[in-house]
Motif scaffolding. Structure first.
Motif, PDB file in Angstrom:
ATOM      1  N   ASN A  17       0.831  -1.200   0.000  1.00 10.86           N
ATOM      2  CA  ASN A  17       0.000   0.000   0.000  1.00 10.86           C
ATOM      3  C   ASN A  17       0.865   1.250   0.000  1.00 10.86           C
ATOM      4  N   ASN A  23      -3.095   3.093  -2.430  1.00 11.11           N
ATOM      5  CA  ASN A  23      -3.257   2.261  -3.612  1.00 11.11           C
ATOM      6  C   ASN A  23      -2.155   1.192  -3.606  1.00 11.11           C
ATOM      7  N   LYS A  55      -0.225   5.618  -9.112  1.00 11.10           N
ATOM      8  CA  LYS A  55      -1.503   6.337  -9.163  1.00 11.10           C
ATOM      9  C   LYS A  55      -1.338   7.813  -8.822  1.00 11.10           C
TER      10      LYS A  55
END
Length: 116
Positions: A17, A23, A55
């Motif tokens: 993560n 993300n 991201k």
């Protein structure tokens, strides 16, 4: 002036993560520093790393790493095989060296021919 370039040794996609956006699209990249000059190309033993989130496009610095990210980083760090630190001379270096040897030999010949 010599130019420095970071050459990618290994890239790996991580499923940990992201500390910023949570993300699971992280990319770990290891770089090795190469120096390019007119007379030589040098490969250094300096290896750098970078973890980026795909991201939010933010760089994850070691201060914000979780234990999982540290564990994965250490695993991939053991797997990398950087090039040996070395120096490769360019053709310009060899041409200049050959010209210097020819000039010195000519000077010695002229000096010895004048004495005899």
């Amino acid at each position: 002036m010599a130019k420095e370039k970071l050459v990618v040794i290994k890239e790996a996609d991580l499923t940990n993560n992201c500390p910023e956006c949570f993300n699971q699209d992280l990319r770990l990249t290891f770089y090795q520093r190469h120096t390019y000059g007119r007379l030589y190309d040098r490969t250094t033993k300096d290896v750098n790393h970078e973890i980026k989130c795909k991201k939010c496009n933010s760089t994850i610095y070691p201060v914000t790493w979780t234990e999982d990210i540290e564990r994965v980083y250490e695993y991939y760090q053991k797997m990398i095989a950087p090039d040996r630190a070395s120096i490769r001379f360019t053709s310009l270096f060899y041409i200049l060296t050959l010209l210097l040897i020819i000039l010195v030999a000519a000077g010695v010949y002229i000096y010895l021919a004048g004495i005899i």
